[in-house]
Design an enzyme around this catalytic site. Structure first.
Site, mmCIF file in Angstrom:
data_model
loop_
_atom_site.group_PDB
_atom_site.id
_atom_site.type_symbol
_atom_site.label_atom_id
_atom_site.label_comp_id
_atom_site.label_asym_id
_atom_site.label_seq_id
_atom_site.Cartn_x
_atom_site.Cartn_y
_atom_site.Cartn_z
ATOM 1 N N GLY A 12 0.772 -1.239 0.000
ATOM 2 C CA GLY A 12 0.000 0.000 0.000
ATOM 3 C C GLY A 12 0.798 1.280 0.000
ATOM 4 C CG ASN A 14 2.356 3.113 -5.692
ATOM 5 O OD1 ASN A 14 2.712 4.112 -6.302
ATOM 6 N ND2 ASN A 14 3.072 2.028 -5.669
ATOM 7 C CE LYS A 65 -10.469 -12.444 -11.817
ATOM 8 N NZ LYS A 65 -9.253 -12.059 -12.603
ATOM 9 C CG MET A 90 -0.718 -8.392 -7.208
ATOM 10 S SD MET A 90 0.160 -8.046 -8.765
ATOM 11 C CE MET A 90 1.327 -6.815 -8.248
ATOM 12 N NE ARG A 91 -7.327 -12.222 -6.928
ATOM 13 C CZ ARG A 91 -6.997 -13.495 -6.800
ATOM 14 N NH1 ARG A 91 -6.796 -14.235 -7.880
ATOM 15 N NH2 ARG A 91 -6.854 -14.030 -5.604
ATOM 16 C CB ILE A 92 -6.665 -10.424 -14.915
ATOM 17 C CG1 ILE A 92 -5.263 -11.029 -14.849
ATOM 18 C CG2 ILE A 92 -6.975 -9.913 -16.318
ATOM 19 C CD1 ILE A 92 -4.153 -10.046 -15.047
ATOM 20 C CB VAL A 93 -9.597 -5.347 -14.314
ATOM 21 C CG1 VAL A 93 -10.942 -4.678 -14.522
ATOM 22 C CG2 VAL A 93 -8.956 -4.856 -13.019
ATOM 23 C CG ASN A 107 -1.817 -1.380 -13.411
ATOM 24 O OD1 ASN A 107 -1.937 -1.552 -12.200
ATOM 25 N ND2 ASN A 107 -0.920 -2.027 -14.136
ATOM 26 C CG HIS A 109 4.093 -2.791 -15.093
ATOM 27 N ND1 HIS A 109 3.714 -3.972 -14.487
ATOM 28 C CD2 HIS A 109 5.196 -3.079 -15.823
ATOM 29 C CE1 HIS A 109 4.553 -4.935 -14.836
ATOM 30 N NE2 HIS A 109 5.461 -4.430 -15.655
#
Ligand SMILES: Nc1nc2c(c(=O)[nH]1)N[C@@H](CN(C=O)c1ccc(C(=O)N[C@@H](CCC(=O)O)C(=O)O)cc1)CN2
Ligand SMILES: NCC(=O)N[C@@H]1O[C@H](COP(=O)([O-])[O-])[C@@H](O)[C@H]1O
Length: 193
Positions: A12, A14, A65, A90-93, A107, A109
């Protein structure tokens, strides 16, 4: 008041940097919720320190999901959230959120995309032996780390760098670049003067 939701899965830093910048600059931006998929994540404690409501549920509590994201979406719509900010989520939206928030999910990276996509951008850059890596802020699309790039900033890889020293320098860049990029996006959307 501009309403944003931050999604995070981990430490956290960020989230904290964004919350601190918003408070310091007295911007009309409200983080309405921290959305987290990891009950033990320290970002939850950080959010509570900033009195940001926390929605924390694991994917396995839901049928799939789609149901997971539909439940999140209901929460965001009740809060009238205008922008989603992924900060170590850390989940693919999937399309449930992507369709509800077209070009409105950001996002961060820890590499200069398209180089080193995925979950291990810093480690991959170090292992590859590159002399320059960096940070990317991008819109999220259905691909992974493939959305339109908003901003990038290079970070030198020093000869003595190990994972911790490089990650620390990258995080320092992240904590300013994400806030600057958020403000730029909100200005481009005419939400912020
Ligand atoms: N639709 C998108 N969703 C997300 C993106 C994106 O670009 N498009 N970025 C990620 C963050 N990320 C790298 O920047 C990233 C996070 C997680 C994974 C991943 O593979 N995660 C897990 C679980 C996947 C899941 O259950 O959803 C895994 O190891 O399989 C890859 C990249 C945030 N979301
Ligand atoms: N693939 C996405 C990814 O690797 N994101 C990275 O997760 C970290 C979260 O740190 P934080 O929890 O301290 O903000 C950040 O370094 C961010 O770039």
């Amino acid at each position: 008041m501009i309403k944003i939701a931050v999604f995070a899965s981990g430490t956290g830093t960020n989230f904290v940097a964004l919350a601190q910048h918003i408070k310091h600059h007295r911007l009309p931006i409200q983080i309405t919720h921290l959305i987290c998929d990891q009950p033990q994540a320290t970002v939850i404690t950080r959010a509570r320190e900033f009195k940001v409501p926390v929605w924390v549920h694991q994917l396995k509590e839901f049928k799939d999901k789609t149901e997971y994201e539909q439940t999140i979406l209901q929460c965001l719509q009740e809060d009238q959230v205008q922008l989603i900010v992924l900060a170590g989520y850390m989940r693919i939206v999937t399309n449930t959120l992507l369709n509800a928030y077209p070009r409105a999910i950001l996002n961060i990276h820890p590499a200069l995309l398209p180089a080193f996509p995925g979950r291990h951008g810093i480690e991959d850059a170090l292992l590859a032996g590159v002399k320059i890596t960096g940070v990317t802020i991008h819109y999220v699309d259905a691909g992974v780390d493939s959305g339109p790039i908003i901003a990038q900033q290079p970070v030198k890889v020093l000869p003595h760098d190990d994972l911790a020293s490089l990650a620390n320098r990258i995080h320092q860049v992240e904590h300013q670049l994400y806030f600057d990029s958020l403000c730029q996006v909100l200005q481009d959307k005419k939400l912020l003067k």
